[in-house]
Design a protein around this motif. Structure first.
Motif, PDB file in Angstrom:
ATOM      1  N   GLU A 113      -3.275  46.368 -15.250  1.00 33.08           N
ATOM      2  CA  GLU A 113      -3.181  47.577 -16.064  1.00 33.08           C
ATOM      3  C   GLU A 113      -2.442  48.712 -15.377  1.00 33.08           C
ATOM      4  N   PRO A 114      -2.771  48.998 -14.110  1.00 29.93           N
ATOM      5  CA  PRO A 114      -1.918  49.974 -13.426  1.00 29.93           C
ATOM      6  C   PRO A 114      -0.444  49.546 -13.431  1.00 29.93           C
ATOM      7  N   TYR A 115      -0.198  48.259 -13.218  1.00 27.07           N
ATOM      8  CA  TYR A 115       1.192  47.801 -13.209  1.00 27.07           C
ATOM      9  C   TYR A 115       1.831  48.085 -14.565  1.00 27.07           C
ATOM     10  N   ARG A 116       1.082  47.780 -15.601  1.00 34.78           N
ATOM     11  CA  ARG A 116       1.624  48.016 -16.938  1.00 34.78           C
ATOM     12  C   ARG A 116       1.950  49.494 -17.141  1.00 34.78           C
ATOM     13  N   VAL A 117       1.019  50.336 -16.768  1.00 33.90           N
ATOM     14  CA  VAL A 117       1.239  51.761 -16.995  1.00 33.90           C
ATOM     15  C   VAL A 117       2.436  52.273 -16.196  1.00 33.90           C
ATOM     16  N   VAL A 118       2.528  51.828 -14.954  1.00 37.93           N
ATOM     17  CA  VAL A 118       3.598  52.348 -14.105  1.00 37.93           C
ATOM     18  C   VAL A 118       4.959  51.787 -14.488  1.00 37.93           C
ATOM     19  N   PHE A 119       5.033  50.481 -14.725  1.00 35.21           N
ATOM     20  CA  PHE A 119       6.346  49.854 -14.896  1.00 35.21           C
ATOM     21  C   PHE A 119       6.689  49.479 -16.332  1.00 35.21           C
ATOM     22  N   MET A 120       5.713  49.526 -17.210  1.00 36.11           N
ATOM     23  CA  MET A 120       5.991  48.995 -18.539  1.00 36.11           C
ATOM     24  C   MET A 120       5.816  49.995 -19.659  1.00 36.11           C
ATOM     25  N   THR A 121       5.435  51.220 -19.349  1.00 38.22           N
ATOM     26  CA  THR A 121       5.366  52.199 -20.424  1.00 38.22           C
ATOM     27  C   THR A 121       6.427  53.251 -20.192  1.00 38.22           C
ATOM     28  N   ARG A 122       6.760  53.908 -21.250  1.00 37.64           N
ATOM     29  CA  ARG A 122       7.809  54.908 -21.123  1.00 37.64           C
ATOM     30  C   ARG A 122       7.264  56.175 -20.479  1.00 37.64           C
ATOM     31  N   HIS A 123       7.963  56.633 -19.480  1.00 37.09           N
ATOM     32  CA  HIS A 123       7.611  57.914 -18.882  1.00 37.09           C
ATOM     33  C   HIS A 123       8.757  58.868 -19.171  1.00 37.09           C
ATOM     34  N   ASP A 124       8.445  59.964 -19.817  1.00 35.93           N
ATOM     35  CA  ASP A 124       9.495  60.955 -20.000  1.00 35.93           C
ATOM     36  C   ASP A 124       9.479  61.907 -18.813  1.00 35.93           C
ATOM     37  N   HIS A 125       9.907  61.349 -17.692  1.00 34.18           N
ATOM     38  CA  HIS A 125       9.942  62.133 -16.467  1.00 34.18           C
ATOM     39  C   HIS A 125      10.814  63.370 -16.610  1.00 34.18           C
TER      40      HIS A 125
ATOM     41  N   VAL B 172      13.982  35.985 -16.128  1.00 33.14           N
ATOM     42  CA  VAL B 172      15.148  36.774 -15.695  1.00 33.14           C
ATOM     43  C   VAL B 172      15.595  37.741 -16.795  1.00 33.14           C
ATOM     44  N   VAL B 173      15.787  37.221 -18.001  1.00 31.84           N
ATOM     45  CA  VAL B 173      16.306  38.101 -19.057  1.00 31.84           C
ATOM     46  C   VAL B 173      15.245  39.118 -19.513  1.00 31.84           C
ATOM     47  N   HIS B 174      13.998  38.687 -19.519  1.00 37.06           N
ATOM     48  CA  HIS B 174      12.951  39.646 -19.875  1.00 37.06           C
ATOM     49  C   HIS B 174      12.841  40.732 -18.803  1.00 37.06           C
ATOM     50  N   GLY B 175      12.945  40.331 -17.553  1.00 35.56           N
ATOM     51  CA  GLY B 175      12.913  41.303 -16.459  1.00 35.56           C
ATOM     52  C   GLY B 175      14.054  42.296 -16.580  1.00 35.56           C
ATOM     53  N   LEU B 176      15.226  41.804 -16.810  1.00 33.63           N
ATOM     54  CA  LEU B 176      16.377  42.688 -16.987  1.00 33.63           C
ATOM     55  C   LEU B 176      16.169  43.629 -18.162  1.00 33.63           C
ATOM     56  N   THR B 177      15.715  43.076 -19.254  1.00 33.96           N
ATOM     57  CA  THR B 177      15.514  43.896 -20.449  1.00 33.96           C
ATOM     58  C   THR B 177      14.504  44.997 -20.179  1.00 33.96           C
ATOM     59  N   SER B 178      13.387  44.632 -19.579  1.00 40.16           N
ATOM     60  CA  SER B 178      12.364  45.677 -19.432  1.00 40.16           C
ATOM     61  C   SER B 178      12.741  46.691 -18.364  1.00 40.16           C
ATOM     62  N   LEU B 179      13.471  46.264 -17.343  1.00 39.27           N
ATOM     63  CA  LEU B 179      13.966  47.277 -16.409  1.00 39.27           C
ATOM     64  C   LEU B 179      14.944  48.213 -17.117  1.00 39.27           C
ATOM     65  N   ARG B 180      15.790  47.647 -17.953  1.00 39.41           N
ATOM     66  CA  ARG B 180      16.800  48.479 -18.606  1.00 39.41           C
ATOM     67  C   ARG B 180      16.209  49.452 -19.612  1.00 39.41           C
ATOM     68  N   ILE B 181      15.153  49.059 -20.284  1.00 39.58           N
ATOM     69  CA  ILE B 181      14.579  49.994 -21.260  1.00 39.58           C
ATOM     70  C   ILE B 181      13.421  50.774 -20.671  1.00 39.58           C
ATOM     71  N   GLY B 182      13.112  50.505 -19.413  1.00 38.54           N
ATOM     72  CA  GLY B 182      11.983  51.175 -18.794  1.00 38.54           C
ATOM     73  C   GLY B 182      12.391  52.267 -17.838  1.00 38.54           C
ATOM     74  N   SER B 183      11.731  52.281 -16.698  1.00 38.02           N
ATOM     75  CA  SER B 183      11.835  53.404 -15.775  1.00 38.02           C
ATOM     76  C   SER B 183      13.214  53.541 -15.141  1.00 38.02           C
ATOM     77  N   THR B 184      13.991  52.469 -15.129  1.00 42.74           N
ATOM     78  CA  THR B 184      15.246  52.538 -14.382  1.00 42.74           C
ATOM     79  C   THR B 184      16.447  52.735 -15.291  1.00 42.74           C
ATOM     80  N   GLN B 185      16.190  53.420 -16.396  1.00 44.96           N
ATOM     81  CA  GLN B 185      17.281  53.614 -17.350  1.00 44.96           C
ATOM     82  C   GLN B 185      18.558  54.066 -16.657  1.00 44.96           C
ATOM     83  N   GLY B 186      19.645  53.359 -16.927  1.00 45.43           N
ATOM     84  CA  GLY B 186      20.941  53.801 -16.401  1.00 45.43           C
ATOM     85  C   GLY B 186      21.327  53.131 -15.098  1.00 45.43           C
TER      86      GLY B 186
END
Lengths: 209, 209
Positions: A113-125, B172-186
């Motif tokens: 759950e922490p992993y999900r919150v940190v890496f998988m939810t949108r943060h409008d930093h 691999v593709v899911h990882g790429l997708t979630s990184l791209r739409i998640g915290s590492t945008q750009g």
DNA sequence: TGTACATCAGTGAACGCGCGTTCACTGATGTAC
DNA sequence: TGTACATCAGTGAACGCGCGTTCACTGATGTAC
């Protein structure tokens, strides 16, 4: 059948109001682990868990976002520390890279759950938030880049942009982690995880003569 | 400065109440895209978007979960169709696998919020829900497995368990997708995405003699 | 052709709930004189 | 040594809000006789 779990509490002595701050952080993290999503973790639930009234939270955190942000930072740092610990003392850089990947996934699976919150939810930093919150994560990422550089220098993986290689590795382990804690629970075990990581690393190998 | 966007509506003629159902689905998907998370998409917001009162939703869906579930199914099917369309007609199975990966990531990046809701949030599926909802996704996954089998038969990737290979590619593709739409945008662009996919595929290559 | 009636798509008002947050307060503990 | 006072950790009650959902209803449209 709800259980009233308000705990017997003594109020902190004079200079030690900071104690409550840590208890709040710990309780928030624990609730995140148990209940699953950020919205289910309410100020009221946190306060009840600590054994204190809701307004007390605001003695230590400006608002809920700041509290959640602080928890994310701590999870981030914890993940980094755990991974470094697993990798420390491994001399072969390729083996270290492998182990790093496994440790990352293992951490995520153990703290879904922490992993999900940190890496998988949108943060409008906002910019400052990002710069603060990302520091621990950035350190961990820099270690990964350094490991990649070591592999390249040792001739264990093909010469190339270490940043790109690091992103590739991150995508693989992050993908594995989120599949494992997400919709496909149970379809992927540790063996398959290891296989995927090894395969990815094989893709980075230098061309043979 | 909120804008009242209640649209002029005529009520559906006699046998065509089903029309509203489709409009509700479309509005929900649109709101998911715009606002970002499932909780922000309220029954009231959906109703306002369609130009109808909240109770009307319940004429077509038993509750909010059923509505969100229906949207997930439709996103799932859409992703599958899009990927198949991109891959149709490619004869070289390895090139098809590559293109499949790129199409998957492209879809996720183009529809970040539905992707997030479907693949990145926890669903406490009951068994039936899972069996219904997973069908479109399972078909897509089966196509991937078939593609892997074709690659193995063509000698383009090493013999092995096609399921494991498919999971590897998916991670691999899911990882790429979630990184791209998640915290590492750009931080990750299409080129880097392509590089990571190619690298992963290289890791699957047969040992050279 | 005209009228009573069933059907159907949708409405309007209200329900109870839990949420984040605020505000004036209490009462124990340490400090100044 | 005694007392007035500032400080500090925390409380209790309330705020306004938006949510999912329910319930009795309305009014246009088609159908039976």
């Amino acid at each position: 059948v709800e259980e009233k779990t308000t705990i017997e509490r003594r109020r902190s002595p004079r200079g030690e109001g900071e104690r409550l701050r840590k208890e709040i952080l710990a309780a928030t993290q624990a609730l995140l682990l148990e209940t699953g999503d950020e919205d289910a973790v309410s100020i009221r639930a946190i306060a009840a868990r600590v054994g204190v009234t809701p307004p007390s939270i605001y003695l230590h955190f400006a608002d809920k976002d700041e509290l959640i942000g602080a928890v994310c930072e701590s999870v981030f740092a914890d993940l980094g520390a755990q991974v470094e610990a697993e990798v420390a003392g491994i001399e072969d850089p390729l083996e270290a890279l492998r182990q790093r990947g496994r440790a990352y996934v293992a951490y995520g699976v153990a703290h879904p759950e922490p992993y999900r919150v940190v890496f998988m939810t949108r943060h409008d930093h906002t910019r400052e938030e990002f710069e603060n919150a990302a520091l621990p994560g950035m350190e961990t990422f820099q270690s990964l880049v350094a490991n990649v550089v070591a592999c390249i220098e040792a001739g264990a993986i093909a010469p190339g942009d270490p940043f790109a290689v690091a992103i590739a590795m991150w995508a693989v382990v992050h993908g594995l982690t989120s599949l494992r804690i997400g919709s496909t629970q149970g379809m992927i075990d540790d063996d398959l995880t290891g296989y995927v990581i090894d395969t990815a690393i094989r893709g980075l190998a230098p061309e043979r003569p």
